[in-house]
Write a protein that holds these residues in place. Structure first.
Motif, PDB file in Angstrom:
ATOM      1  N   TRP A 115      45.233  36.381  42.527  1.00 20.46           N
ATOM      2  CA  TRP A 115      44.776  36.169  41.148  1.00 20.46           C
ATOM      3  C   TRP A 115      45.865  35.543  40.285  1.00 20.46           C
ATOM      4  O   TRP A 115      45.757  34.391  39.880  1.00 20.46           O
ATOM      5  CB  TRP A 115      44.294  37.477  40.532  1.00 20.46           C
ATOM      6  N   ASN A 120      46.028  32.270  37.002  1.00 23.82           N
ATOM      7  CA  ASN A 120      45.333  33.217  36.138  1.00 23.82           C
ATOM      8  C   ASN A 120      46.362  34.159  35.533  1.00 23.82           C
ATOM      9  O   ASN A 120      47.323  34.543  36.194  1.00 23.82           O
ATOM     10  CB  ASN A 120      44.297  34.010  36.937  1.00 23.82           C
ATOM     11  N   GLN A 248      31.957  44.319  29.526  1.00 26.23           N
ATOM     12  CA  GLN A 248      31.438  43.080  30.089  1.00 26.23           C
ATOM     13  C   GLN A 248      31.919  41.878  29.280  1.00 26.23           C
ATOM     14  O   GLN A 248      32.277  40.833  29.839  1.00 26.23           O
ATOM     15  CB  GLN A 248      29.909  43.106  30.131  1.00 26.23           C
ATOM     16  N   ALA A 251      35.649  41.407  30.103  1.00 27.64           N
ATOM     17  CA  ALA A 251      35.815  40.874  31.454  1.00 27.64           C
ATOM     18  C   ALA A 251      35.432  39.396  31.521  1.00 27.64           C
ATOM     19  O   ALA A 251      36.047  38.624  32.254  1.00 27.64           O
ATOM     20  CB  ALA A 251      34.982  41.690  32.438  1.00 27.64           C
ATOM     21  N   SER A 252      34.422  38.999  30.745  1.00 30.89           N
ATOM     22  CA  SER A 252      34.009  37.594  30.756  1.00 30.89           C
ATOM     23  C   SER A 252      35.102  36.692  30.198  1.00 30.89           C
ATOM     24  O   SER A 252      35.252  35.542  30.627  1.00 30.89           O
ATOM     25  CB  SER A 252      32.711  37.416  29.957  1.00 30.89           C
ATOM     26  N   ARG A 255      37.895  36.768  32.956  1.00 28.22           N
ATOM     27  CA  ARG A 255      37.366  36.063  34.138  1.00 28.22           C
ATOM     28  C   ARG A 255      37.656  36.775  35.445  1.00 28.22           C
ATOM     29  O   ARG A 255      37.171  36.390  36.496  1.00 28.22           O
ATOM     30  CB  ARG A 255      37.871  34.613  34.208  1.00 28.22           C
ATOM     31  N   GLY A 256      38.464  37.833  35.393  1.00 28.52           N
ATOM     32  CA  GLY A 256      38.751  38.602  36.597  1.00 28.52           C
ATOM     33  C   GLY A 256      38.882  40.074  36.254  1.00 28.52           C
ATOM     34  O   GLY A 256      39.326  40.433  35.156  1.00 28.52           O
ATOM     35  N   ALA A 257      38.479  40.954  37.184  1.00 28.80           N
ATOM     36  CA  ALA A 257      38.513  42.389  36.905  1.00 28.80           C
ATOM     37  C   ALA A 257      38.728  43.179  38.187  1.00 28.80           C
ATOM     38  O   ALA A 257      38.377  42.727  39.282  1.00 28.80           O
ATOM     39  CB  ALA A 257      37.211  42.837  36.242  1.00 28.80           C
ATOM     40  N   LEU A 278      28.880  41.953  36.254  1.00 31.67           N
ATOM     41  CA  LEU A 278      30.010  41.040  36.361  1.00 31.67           C
ATOM     42  C   LEU A 278      29.572  39.694  36.922  1.00 31.67           C
ATOM     43  O   LEU A 278      30.041  38.638  36.476  1.00 31.67           O
ATOM     44  CB  LEU A 278      31.098  41.654  37.235  1.00 31.67           C
ATOM     45  N   ALA A 281      28.031  37.564  34.332  1.00 29.86           N
ATOM     46  CA  ALA A 281      28.984  37.079  33.344  1.00 29.86           C
ATOM     47  C   ALA A 281      29.995  36.108  33.955  1.00 29.86           C
ATOM     48  O   ALA A 281      30.880  35.610  33.254  1.00 29.86           O
ATOM     49  CB  ALA A 281      29.732  38.254  32.714  1.00 29.86           C
ATOM     50  N   VAL A 283      32.265  36.772  36.304  1.00 30.37           N
ATOM     51  CA  VAL A 283      33.557  37.441  36.459  1.00 30.37           C
ATOM     52  C   VAL A 283      33.850  37.693  37.929  1.00 30.37           C
ATOM     53  O   VAL A 283      32.984  38.159  38.680  1.00 30.37           O
ATOM     54  CB  VAL A 283      33.569  38.780  35.696  1.00 30.37           C
ATOM     55  N   SER A 284      35.054  37.381  38.361  1.00 32.90           N
ATOM     56  CA  SER A 284      35.472  37.668  39.729  1.00 32.90           C
ATOM     57  C   SER A 284      35.861  39.137  39.845  1.00 32.90           C
ATOM     58  O   SER A 284      36.797  39.565  39.189  1.00 32.90           O
ATOM     59  CB  SER A 284      36.663  36.800  40.121  1.00 32.90           C
TER      60      SER A 284
END
Length: 292
Positions: A115, A120, A248, A251-252, A255-257, A278, A281, A283-284
């Motif tokens: 990541w 990121n 949510q 996290a959007s 882009r990663g969670a 996720l 939205a 999100v990875s």
């Protein structure tokens, strides 16, 4: 509230932490006396063993004492229980050699590879429902990255039940809410964690009546974007994703969670719901950390 304490030099003529040898560091910490040092050095001349082995065998210092001195020598923050306002739940700070801390370092390595090493910078830490350990995981992960020397920003975006100020034992004057409302600059809203130089903490601030609206404000998105120029790693603590829409939204933007879950607390239906939220939205989901 007492000031956070870690092992520090007490003598103005002592070498800096970066230059001090382990024996000098232990003497500065008060763990060894000058006669102890002389006895250790004499014993080492007649032995091929390492410093820690000789000190332990002579009963002059424990393995933990020596490790702490070596950590200080490398500017690696390690705290002693009872001498810090940090919560005992921050095992990365108190027990960096225990099994849980090793697991955190493994997670850190995987995140760096998959990541943060791919341009990121922002990561959301989420949980399906409360009591799954989201805030504790976010705090420990932030400490672990700071110990690596990464410029780390930990944001407490759980405006409903914030915990980061308690975990780090600080009493912030300002926080995220003040920044979003335009009342404070980011610099003034930040709280430095004593003893952890590479870690900055943005506490939640006063609990607002409209958390989702604040997090949806353009100022929050601007915060995450502007932080990229000053920090290598930005970790965002969030409220339970199945209990409100805040997580949510956060996290959007990240882009990663990663997902924090505890055995016998997390339910399969909730986990499937989190995955669907996720995905919708964009999100990875980088993985789940199971505690207990």
């Amino acid at each position: 509230m007492s000031a956070t304490k870690i092992y520090q030099q007490r003598r103005p003529v002592a070498p800096t932490l970066r230059d001090a040898r382990p024996d000098e560091q232990l003497q500065n910490d008060g763990a060894l006396t000058e006669p102890d040092i002389k006895a250790l050095l004499a014993a080492r001349r007649d032995s091929a063993d390492r410093f820690r082995e000789v000190a332990s065998r002579m009963g002059l210092a424990t393995e933990q004492d020596v490790r702490r001195a070596l950590a200080q020598q490398m500017e690696f923050p390690v705290f002693k229980p009872g001498e810090s306002d940090l919560s005992p739940e921050l095992v990365a700070a108190y027990q960096p050699y225990c099994e849980r801390a090793e697991e955190l370092r493994t997670l850190r390595s995987e995140l760096m590879l998959h990541w943060f090493g791919r341009n990121n910078r922002v990561l959301a830490v989420i949980e399906p429902r409360r009591d799954n350990g989201c805030s504790v995981l976010a705090a420990n992960l932030a400490v672990a990255f700071a110990q690596l020397g990464e410029r780390t920003l930990l944001i407490d975006a759980n405006l409903r039940t914030p915990l980061q100020h308690r975990l780090f034992g600080v009493e912030p004057h300002h926080g995220l809410v003040d920044y979003i409302k335009g009342g404070e600059s980011l610099q003034n809203a930040l709280t430095q964690v004593p003893g952890i130089r590479s870690l900055s903490l943005l506490c939640a601030g006063d609990r607002p009546p409209n958390p989702q609206e604040l997090l949806g404000h353009v100022s929050f998105g601007y915060l995450l974007e502007s932080a990229l120029g000053a920090y290598d790693v930005v970790i965002v603590d969030t409220p339970p994703i199945c209990e409100c829409a805040d997580a949510q939204l956060i996290a959007s933007l990240a882009r990663g969670a990663i997902l924090a879950i505890r055995r016998h607390i997390a339910r399969l239906a909730d986990l499937m719901r989190v995955k669907a939220q996720l995905e919708s939205a964009g999100v990875s989901l980088l993985g789940a950390v199971i505690d207990g």
